[in-house]
Design a protein around this motif. Structure first.
Motif, PDB file in Angstrom:
ATOM      1  N   ARG A 262      70.767   1.681 -27.497  1.00  0.00           N
ATOM      2  CA  ARG A 262      69.732   1.330 -26.541  1.00  0.00           C
ATOM      3  C   ARG A 262      70.348   1.432 -25.155  1.00  0.00           C
ATOM      4  O   ARG A 262      71.252   0.659 -24.820  1.00  0.00           O
TER       5      ARG A 262
ATOM      6  N   ARG B   4      77.506  -4.318 -10.387  1.00  0.00           N
ATOM      7  CA  ARG B   4      76.437  -3.485  -9.836  1.00  0.00           C
ATOM      8  C   ARG B   4      75.557  -3.028 -10.985  1.00  0.00           C
ATOM      9  O   ARG B   4      76.040  -2.780 -12.082  1.00  0.00           O
ATOM     10  N   PHE B   5      74.293  -2.947 -10.701  1.00  0.00           N
ATOM     11  CA  PHE B   5      73.397  -2.549 -11.783  1.00  0.00           C
ATOM     12  C   PHE B   5      72.189  -1.868 -11.185  1.00  0.00           C
ATOM     13  O   PHE B   5      71.975  -1.875  -9.967  1.00  0.00           O
ATOM     14  N   ASP B   6      71.449  -1.271 -12.035  1.00  0.00           N
ATOM     15  CA  ASP B   6      70.223  -0.614 -11.622  1.00  0.00           C
ATOM     16  C   ASP B   6      69.088  -1.169 -12.454  1.00  0.00           C
ATOM     17  O   ASP B   6      69.278  -1.585 -13.593  1.00  0.00           O
ATOM     18  N   TYR B   7      67.911  -1.130 -11.865  1.00  0.00           N
ATOM     19  CA  TYR B   7      66.755  -1.513 -12.653  1.00  0.00           C
ATOM     20  C   TYR B   7      66.152  -0.240 -13.224  1.00  0.00           C
ATOM     21  O   TYR B   7      65.282   0.375 -12.614  1.00  0.00           O
ATOM     22  N   VAL B   8      66.699   0.171 -14.329  1.00  0.00           N
ATOM     23  CA  VAL B   8      66.175   1.386 -14.950  1.00  0.00           C
ATOM     24  C   VAL B   8      65.792   1.063 -16.388  1.00  0.00           C
ATOM     25  O   VAL B   8      66.414   0.219 -17.030  1.00  0.00           O
ATOM     26  N   PRO B   9      64.761   1.736 -16.858  1.00  0.00           N
ATOM     27  CA  PRO B   9      64.328   1.461 -18.239  1.00  0.00           C
ATOM     28  C   PRO B   9      65.323   2.008 -19.251  1.00  0.00           C
ATOM     29  O   PRO B   9      65.998   2.995 -19.011  1.00  0.00           O
ATOM     30  N   SER B  10      65.395   1.333 -20.377  1.00  0.00           N
ATOM     31  CA  SER B  10      66.282   1.779 -21.452  1.00  0.00           C
ATOM     32  C   SER B  10      65.453   2.400 -22.568  1.00  0.00           C
ATOM     33  O   SER B  10      64.256   2.134 -22.702  1.00  0.00           O
TER      34      SER B  10
ATOM     35  N   ARG C 136      77.849   0.785 -16.521  1.00  0.00           N
ATOM     36  CA  ARG C 136      76.982  -0.128 -17.258  1.00  0.00           C
ATOM     37  C   ARG C 136      77.726  -0.535 -18.520  1.00  0.00           C
ATOM     38  O   ARG C 136      78.186   0.324 -19.277  1.00  0.00           O
TER      39      ARG C 136
ATOM     40  N   ARG D 215      68.676 -11.192 -23.511  1.00  0.00           N
ATOM     41  CA  ARG D 215      68.461 -11.763 -22.187  1.00  0.00           C
ATOM     42  C   ARG D 215      69.091 -10.897 -21.102  1.00  0.00           C
ATOM     43  O   ARG D 215      68.491 -10.633 -20.073  1.00  0.00           O
ATOM     44  N   TYR D 216      70.299 -10.460 -21.348  1.00  0.00           N
ATOM     45  CA  TYR D 216      70.999  -9.666 -20.341  1.00  0.00           C
ATOM     46  C   TYR D 216      70.859  -8.168 -20.597  1.00  0.00           C
ATOM     47  O   TYR D 216      71.690  -7.386 -20.164  1.00  0.00           O
ATOM     48  N   SER D 217      69.826  -7.797 -21.303  1.00  0.00           N
ATOM     49  CA  SER D 217      69.743  -6.395 -21.723  1.00  0.00           C
ATOM     50  C   SER D 217      69.713  -5.439 -20.538  1.00  0.00           C
ATOM     51  O   SER D 217      70.096  -4.284 -20.681  1.00  0.00           O
ATOM     52  N   ARG D 218      69.288  -5.904 -19.392  1.00  0.00           N
ATOM     53  CA  ARG D 218      69.213  -4.993 -18.256  1.00  0.00           C
ATOM     54  C   ARG D 218      70.595  -4.584 -17.749  1.00  0.00           C
ATOM     55  O   ARG D 218      70.719  -3.610 -17.036  1.00  0.00           O
ATOM     56  N   TYR D 219      71.599  -5.364 -18.086  1.00  0.00           N
ATOM     57  CA  TYR D 219      72.943  -5.010 -17.647  1.00  0.00           C
ATOM     58  C   TYR D 219      73.711  -4.248 -18.714  1.00  0.00           C
ATOM     59  O   TYR D 219      74.865  -3.900 -18.521  1.00  0.00           O
TER      60      TYR D 219
ATOM     61  N   TYR E 207      67.851  -6.414  -5.138  1.00  0.00           N
ATOM     62  CA  TYR E 207      69.128  -7.037  -5.526  1.00  0.00           C
ATOM     63  C   TYR E 207      69.755  -6.277  -6.688  1.00  0.00           C
ATOM     64  O   TYR E 207      69.437  -6.508  -7.846  1.00  0.00           O
ATOM     65  N   THR E 208      70.642  -5.371  -6.365  1.00  0.00           N
ATOM     66  CA  THR E 208      71.262  -4.556  -7.412  1.00  0.00           C
ATOM     67  C   THR E 208      72.767  -4.790  -7.490  1.00  0.00           C
ATOM     68  O   THR E 208      73.508  -3.967  -7.980  1.00  0.00           O
ATOM     69  N   GLU E 209      73.181  -5.904  -6.975  1.00  0.00           N
ATOM     70  CA  GLU E 209      74.606  -6.197  -7.049  1.00  0.00           C
ATOM     71  C   GLU E 209      74.751  -7.707  -7.084  1.00  0.00           C
ATOM     72  O   GLU E 209      73.981  -8.410  -6.446  1.00  0.00           O
ATOM     73  N   LEU E 210      75.679  -8.175  -7.813  1.00  0.00           N
ATOM     74  CA  LEU E 210      75.838  -9.629  -7.818  1.00  0.00           C
ATOM     75  C   LEU E 210      77.303 -10.028  -7.873  1.00  0.00           C
ATOM     76  O   LEU E 210      78.158  -9.269  -8.334  1.00  0.00           O
TER      77      LEU E 210
ATOM     78  N   GLY F 225      58.985  -5.055 -16.384  1.00  0.00           N
ATOM     79  CA  GLY F 225      59.922  -4.256 -17.177  1.00  0.00           C
ATOM     80  C   GLY F 225      61.284  -4.171 -16.533  1.00  0.00           C
ATOM     81  O   GLY F 225      61.595  -4.877 -15.575  1.00  0.00           O
ATOM     82  N   GLU F 226      62.086  -3.315 -17.070  1.00  0.00           N
ATOM     83  CA  GLU F 226      63.422  -3.157 -16.516  1.00  0.00           C
ATOM     84  C   GLU F 226      63.419  -2.313 -15.257  1.00  0.00           C
ATOM     85  O   GLU F 226      64.400  -2.262 -14.537  1.00  0.00           O
ATOM     86  N   GLU F 227      62.306  -1.642 -15.051  1.00  0.00           N
ATOM     87  CA  GLU F 227      62.221  -0.807 -13.863  1.00  0.00           C
ATOM     88  C   GLU F 227      61.621  -1.633 -12.741  1.00  0.00           C
ATOM     89  O   GLU F 227      60.450  -2.008 -12.793  1.00  0.00           O
ATOM     90  N   GLN F 228      62.394  -1.968 -11.767  1.00  0.00           N
ATOM     91  CA  GLN F 228      61.920  -2.813 -10.671  1.00  0.00           C
ATOM     92  C   GLN F 228      62.267  -2.140  -9.357  1.00  0.00           C
ATOM     93  O   GLN F 228      63.324  -2.367  -8.789  1.00  0.00           O
ATOM     94  N   ILE F 229      61.370  -1.314  -8.913  1.00  0.00           N
ATOM     95  CA  ILE F 229      61.674  -0.493  -7.739  1.00  0.00           C
ATOM     96  C   ILE F 229      61.805  -1.346  -6.494  1.00  0.00           C
ATOM     97  O   ILE F 229      62.622  -1.078  -5.621  1.00  0.00           O
TER      98      ILE F 229
ATOM     99  N   ILE G  90      67.945 -12.077 -13.429  1.00  0.00           N
ATOM    100  CA  ILE G  90      68.408 -12.807 -14.611  1.00  0.00           C
ATOM    101  C   ILE G  90      69.924 -12.800 -14.597  1.00  0.00           C
ATOM    102  O   ILE G  90      70.564 -11.750 -14.572  1.00  0.00           O
TER     103      ILE G  90
END
Lengths: 443, 929
Positions: free
Chosen positions: B810, B918-924, B723, B794-798, A17-20, A9-13, A386
């Motif tokens: 969303r 910068r991004f976070d892996y958080v659910p939407s 974001r 595809r890039y929905s996490r950003y 890598y949180t910066e690119l 999922g989108e939650e990846q604890i 991604i």
């Protein structure tokens, strides 16, 4: 459906890598990344340009122009001479049949060799002997000054596809289905003279050898297009163990023969191999397989790790594995142990190197057995990256500095640990404050 | 008519110690919250005053030698503006302010008539009967045909609000000085031209007369002169005298001391200058080959000289030149432009002006954070406090390499302004002047010294030692020396001298004949010499340059920056040690459990009753090094009123005390604001009204957005936390409207443009998210549209995706409280611009939090070597939660802003810096209406 790609999922604890940073500069597919030192790397690809980057800041250091065609091989060559200052060189080979040596500190071309009859497809540096080898339709040995020390006769038109250094001044070269062992020896005439001799020709592979990797001083591994994996003794060049044709169905009893037949060779091809002391990690088709050298069996696998072929895998020190694929994604895996289950003895039919039919049947049995007793280890997806919009050709792991990935979309992406970068920036900030003298109290 | 107290001579003084106590209690109006349901256009201060005009305007008048004071033009040029206001009467008043600058004639020690290079005078004048108050700027222009060669003019800014005039005095003065300078530059040029023509006439006349005399001599051989011949000879003599006089005048006007304006608003006509310079080159050769005055006539061949009659026409017969003729047309239009600019700038209520100025000045000072939500280009456009800096500012500027590169004299000389005393300066250039300058320094101040030097220059015009530059030196540095009180000031309210460098304005009205009434000498009073130099190249024009070569001493201030650098180096080493001490959180409270006192205080002020009226902002004395706010600047950012109050009260005190002197002043200060009759809505001090309109529209759209969409909060949170928000829709207009609305919440990543893309039709890539934080995206049904959607998923996490068609959003969850205050859908705010300001104020609060968070050393780095990283992290979290009072996702907002601040600060200006994502892996989550 089990064959579907595992997703996270989108939650990846666990994904650090949180910066690119997107590094732009190439105009065509970027195929190669090579590390120069702790914080520099070079990238090269089909546009014939070699770019040097700072892995920390993403700053482009140099643009090296000299090749007119795509780059086919690249190797770093740092001088080990105690007398000399340490200079970092890189050697690049191109489809324009030239090899160029570059100085990484100045970005200048040191020397260029253009006397090749065919494209050089692989380059290997033998640090110990202070020579480097180029493999094309023949094998040439060069010294640092780019003097041709010796060469073999014309081997094949297809040329050498891979080279690996073996102990006792030997090298293994993959030429088509064959594996040739060459030995370098100093000629009697003078100190600078070398001879290269073919000492053994191994013909155990059924198909072209696609990857060749040295595990340690005693073993090296080869993989072929039809999914054979052979473990060799590096000293006497004998076969220690092998796996073949099991990749696609051994762990998957439901697989139908029809499906197997319809599979393209790509699906079973061993694209890339990497290893640590215990295991060999193989990228086969879309899947990733972990082969334990001690137990001589596959201990864990992810049959469809990606949506399409895995192009490159690498083992990280922390039991993690990174893979990149044609589907444009990079995935981080962790090899985890299943504690509760007892270790399984190696199934007998597992190491079948004979015909397809039998292998199929036996493998199926083996797979059923496996199914009943799940393997001790499994690969868990802990994160995916991604960013690229096209196949990720290769990546380079820089430890703390992050991860560089290169892709067919002409981009290089530097993936970084956001937390670490943030604190680094704070550090820089306070250093700069101190420099500017802004920290002094003004009353 | 006019009594002395009517003329409010203006001095600005700061009495730091006593002001706080002497400040009268606040007027009641200020402590009452504004009536919340006021209708459109309601202005609590707008009361009908006794004035007869509807809004502020600028009046230009002349004291004509023929008809007396007369108004020439008003800006805006609209009869409605002045209404029933009697311009003639007011012209009389403003012109009859005794203005003694026009001393021209034969001074006792000199044989020739002399021009005085007079400084402008600036006075404030009140007329309670008319309900008008004016800032009056007197200037003289030269006219060969005028009596004494001068024509007195004045420009007046007339307002019904005396408060505005008093508080904006410096700004007005600076702006009007520019206009005046522009006029005078043009005038000097025109005057030189006029003289040139006159000289030609005279020369021609002389030739004619000479010939006639010769003829007569030949014709008559009687050995004695006829009366006719004697007359002719006398006439000839007088013409020759006249020639000498005019040549002298020409030299005087040409030698007018000059310096270049560093960043003047008006631009001397460039192409002309270039041409002129070319001429100079050619003429220099001429000068070398044939010394003398003949070359004066060589290069204006088009003019045909006329015979001049011995007796000129009576002055009342001829028509005086218009202002436009007096100055060059180009300069005249430039001046008008400048005056229009002044009118626009000072339009509106004084409260608004001051608030605007304060916030601009404060924002400008906050160089570390102001880029985030402010339009930095707007701040840069026209630095409002340029005026305050004055010579000191110039001195500082001179230190930063830009000036040093240019070794031309004028700028370097300006840097001498950093000298603190005139005594130090004098020996540099004017050894001969030493004895002379000693004496006046005792009695008068540097100002009269300046005058002395001018006289000296005039007398010794040919001497190579005295040049315009040396006078400039004295003129510039007098501001640094501080003004000593002279006897002549006794009639005025006695004030201690202002702090050096802050106030350039002094009042100086002396009775002595040769002293010029100069209230202000601002560095903007530059003199552009090229204009005459061009047409009259002579040895004198070259002097300044020659002086430069010799005057090595003049460059002595240069080592100063070097010394400063050295100190910096030392401080670099020291500051490493001082890092701890400098951090605003001491070691005693490493866990930040106790709230900071400032924060507590701020919190109770948050509910926002304005207790102190806006006051003019004056930058702190202690300069900020490297533009980084020092601690008092930080304090200023958080508590602007407290920081300001001492300056403010200073000026308030002052205006009060000076007004007390006014015998016929009817209104008291506290009610002064109510006299404002400016009923036009304050449109702003903004240079570009387009920006203002944009703000209004964006604010309006944003208001509509937060009322319309229940999920506005998470959307705004996405923007504030960096974001990228994609607004997806088919209708371009609707998408663009939404993007405009949301754009006010987007933090700037540095650079000038907001990272907002209003309309995109192609599939998005990763690079786009680096560049843009708010994107309007077209939704189509075509195959290309499929690609667009594919890229989105595809890039929905950003991304956060706001679907404008199906009204869904969303994006990640938001549970904080900041955005709730920012975008309350039940808000009472109705106007877009008001809402925009509301947003700005909350964003500014966020900025200050981010600033604190970023620049607290211990939050990011361990206090001691051995301290584990975890304790730093926990301290950081504690600070965010307890000290800054942030909850949940609000922390991420501040962290993101802090990252932007860091990046902005550490970024080398040379390299653009890679934009990073910068991004976070958080659910939407999917929000629906």
């Amino acid at each position: 459906q089990k064959s579907s790609v595992q997703t996270i999922g989108e939650e990846q604890i666990q994904n650090p890598y949180t910066e690119l940073l997107v590094l732009k500069g190439h105009q065509d597919i970027v195929r190669f990344l090579v590390q120069i030192d702790d914080c520099r790397f070079a990238s090269a690809g089909d546009d014939g340009i070699i770019l040097l980057w700072n892995a920390q800041t993403g700053e482009k250091l140099f643009e090296l122009h000299g090749h007119t065609h795509k780059i086919t091989a690249i190797a770093p060559f740092s001088s080990s001479d105690v007398t000399e200052e340490k200079t970092d060189l890189i050697i690049t080979a191109s489809a324009d049949r030239t090899v160029i040596v570059w100085d990484c500190s100045t970005g200048r071309q040191v020397q260029k060799v253009s006397c090749f009859h065919s494209t050089v497809k692989c380059l290997t540096v033998l640090q110990r002997l202070n020579v480097w080898l180029s493999g094309g339709s023949d094998l040439c040995v060069w010294n640092r000054k780019l003097d041709l020390l010796c060469k073999t006769s014309h081997l094949t038109d297809a040329g050498i596809s891979a080279l690996v250094e073996l102990p006792k001044n030997c090298v293994a070269a993959a030429v088509g289905k064959e594996l040739l062992i060459f030995r370098l020896s100093a000629s009697n005439n003078g100190s600078e003279g070398w001879n290269v001799l073919e000492v053994k020709r191994l013909v155990d592979h059924q198909d072209n050898i696609s990857s060749l990797v040295s595990v340690n001083d005693l073993t090296f591994v080869t993989g072929s297009h039809v999914g054979e994996l052979i473990v060799w003794d590096a000293l006497d060049w004998t076969k220690q163990a092998s796996e073949c044709n099991f990749w696609d169905f051994s762990v998957h009893p439901d697989a139908q023969p029809e499906i197997k037949l319809s599979q393209s060779p790509n699906e079973t091809s061993v694209q890339h191999l990497t290893s640590d002391d215990e295991c060999v990690f193989a990228a086969v088709g879309k899947g990733i397989y972990v082969y334990n050298l001690q137990m001589k069996r596959v201990i864990a696998c992810q049959r469809t790790a990606h949506d399409s072929s895995v192009l490159h895998i690498e083992k990280l020190p922390n039991r993690q594995l990174i893979s990149c694929s044609e589907d444009g994604s990079v995935r981080i895996w962790e090899l985890r142990e299943k504690q509760q289950l007892p270790a399984e003895p190696v199934p007998t039919g597992f190491f079948n190197m004979w015909g397809f039919g039998r292998a199929n049947k036996q493998a199926n049995q083996a797979a059923k057995k496996m199914q009943e007793n799940t393997p001790m280890y499994f690969l868990e997806l802990v994160g995916d990256l991604i960013g690229h919009s096209s196949a990720v050709q290769m990546f380079l792991y820089f430890g703390e500095l992050g991860l560089a990935t290169c892709s067919a979309d002409h981009l290089i992406i530097l993936w970084k640990d956001g937390e670490r970068e943030s604190s680094l920036r704070s550090l820089t900030l306070f250093k700069k404050l101190a420099q500017n003298g802004d920290l002094q109290l003004k009353l | 008519m006019i009594s002395a107290p009517d003329v409010v001579a203006f001095t600005r003084e700061e009495e730091l110690e006593d002001d706080l106590y002497r400040e009268p209690p606040l007027p009641e109006e200020y402590s009452v919250p504004l009536f919340p349901f006021a209708g459109h256009g309601a202005n609590p201060w707008a009361k009908v005053a006794g004035s007869k005009f509807t809004r502020d305007f600028i009046l230009i008048s002349e004291f004509s030698e023929q008809v007396g004071p007369q108004p020439l033009l008003t800006i805006p040029d609209d009869a409605k503006v002045s209404g029933t206001f009697d311009l003639n009467y007011f012209s009389l008043r403003i012109m009859s302010v005794d203005y003694q600058a026009s001393f021209v004639g034969h001074p006792p020690g000199s044989a020739y008539p002399k021009l005085n290079f007079v400084e402008d005078s600036k006075v404030v004048l009140g007329d309670s009967k008319e309900g008008a108050f004016a800032y009056v700027h007197h200037l003289t222009l030269y006219d060969l045909e005028a009596r004494g060669f001068v024509r007195p003019f004045c420009m007046a800014y007339i307002s019904a609000d005396e408060h505005k005039i008093m508080q904006q005095f410096q700004e007005l003065s600076a702006e009007f000085s520019k206009a005046s300078e522009c006029l005078k530059t043009g005038n000097r040029k025109a005057f030189a031209n006029e003289l040139e023509k006159k000289l030609k006439d005279l020369d021609y006349t002389r030739t004619v007369l000479h010939n006639e005399t010769e003829l007569q001599k030949k014709a008559n051989d009687k050995g004695y002169y006829t009366t006719q011949a004697i007359e002719k000879a006398n006439e000839l003599a007088s013409v020759e005298k006249s020639i000498i006089e005019h040549q002298d005048l020409l030299k005087q006007i040409r030698s007018y001391p000059y310096r270049k304006l560093k960043d003047s608003e008006f631009h001397p006509y460039e192409p002309e200058c270039a041409l002129d310079r070319a001429d100079v080159g050619g003429d220099q050769d001429l000068t070398a080959s044939e010394p003398g005055e003949t070359h004066l006539y060589t290069h204006v061949p088009s003019y045909t000289p006329k015979l001049i009659k011995a007796k000129s026409a009576k002055c009342f017969d001829k028509k005086l030149k218009t202002l436009e003729e007096l100055c060059d047309v180009y300069f005249f239009t430039q001046t008008l432009d400048q005056l229009h600019h002044i009118e626009r700038t000072f339009r509106g209520d004084v409260c608004y002006l001051l608030t605007e100025q304060i916030s601009r000045a404060l924002l400008k000072q906050q160089s570390v954070t102001n880029f985030l939500f402010e339009d930095v280009s707007f701040l840069d456009e026209k630095p409002p406090e340029k005026q305050y800096r004055g010579c000191q500012g110039l001195g500082q500027d001179a230190i930063d390499g830009k000036c040093l590169e240019e070794s031309l004299a004028p700028k370097v000389v300006i840097s001498l302004g950093s000298y603190k005393s005139s005594v130090e300066c004098v020996p540099i250039k004017m050894e001969q002047e030493m004895e002379d300058s000693e004496e006046p320094k005792m009695s008068e101040s540097a100002m009269s010294e300046h005058q002395e030097n001018l006289d000296y220059l005039d007398a010794d015009i040919k001497g190579s030692i005295s040049s315009g530059e040396s006078i400039e030196v004295l003129g510039t540095e007098k501001s640094g020396s501080g003004l000593t009180k002279s006897e002549s000031q006794a009639s005025l309210p006695v004030m201690p001298s202002p702090q050096a460098g802050r106030s350039k304005v002094g009042s100086r009205r002396t009775v002595s004949e040769d002293s010029i009434e100069v209230l202000s000498t601002c560095p903007s009073e530059s003199l552009i010499p090229e204009d005459f130099k061009a047409s009259y190249p002579s040895a004198i024009n070259e002097e300044p340059y020659a002086d430069d070569d010799e005057g090595g001493l003049r460059f002595t201030p240069r080592p100063t920056p070097g010394v400063a650098d050295g100190q910096d180096d030392v401080s670099k080493q020291e500051s490493l040690v001082q890092v701890d001490a400098a951090c605003c959180i001491g070691k005693e409270s490493p866990n930040f459990l106790e709230p900071l006192p400032e924060l507590g205080r701020r919190a109770c002020e948050e509910d926002g009753v304005v207790r102190i009226p806006p006051q003019p902002y004056r930058p702190a004395e202690q300069g900020l090094r490297g533009g980084f706010p020092s601690h008092d600047a930080i304090a200023g950012g958080l508590l602007p009123y407290e920081l300001d109050s001492r300056y403010l009260t200073g000026s308030r005190e002052l205006s009060k005390s000076s007004l007390d002197e006014c015998s016929d002043s009817t209104s008291h200060i506290s009610s002064a604001a109510s006299t404002c009759s400016d009923r036009t809505p304050s449109p702003a001090r903004l240079a570009c009204p387009a920006a203002e309109r944009h703000r209004k529209r964006a604010g309006q759209n944003a208001l509509r957005f937060i009322r319309q969409y229940p999920f506005a909060h998470p959307a705004i949170y996405s923007l504030l936390s960096g974001r990228t928000l994609v607004v997806l829709g088919e209708d371009e207009a609707m998408v663009k409207k939404l993007v405009t609305a949301l754009s006010i919440f987007v933090p700037n990543c540095g650079g000038y443009a907001k990272p907002v893309k209003h309309w995109v039709t192609s599939p998005l890539h990763l690079v786009d998210f680096q560049k843009w934080k708010l994107i309007g995206l077209q939704r189509t049904v075509s195959p290309a549209g499929v690609n667009v959607l594919h890229a989105l998923s595809r890039y929905s996490r950003y991304l956060s995706i706001l679907d404008a068609d199906s009204k869904t959003l969303r994006c990640p969850l938001y549970k904080g409280s900041v955005v709730a205050r920012l975008a309350d859908h039940r808000t009472q705010i109705k106007r877009g611009s008001t809402y925009y300001m509301h947003v700005q104020s909350i964003l500014t609060q966020l900025c200050s939090k981010a600033f604190l968070f970023t620049f607290c050393h211990h939050l990011h780095l361990p206090i001691s070597e051995r301290e584990p990283e975890e304790s730093v992290v926990s301290r950081r979290i504690n600070f965010l939660k307890l000290q800054l009072g942030l909850a949940n996702e609000d922390i991420k907002i501040v962290q993101y802003l802090a990252e932007l601040l860091k990046l902005h600060y550490i970024q080398e200006p040379a390299q653009g810096g890679n934009p990073l994502l910068r991004f976070d892996y958080v659910p939407s989550f999917l929000y629906k209406i």
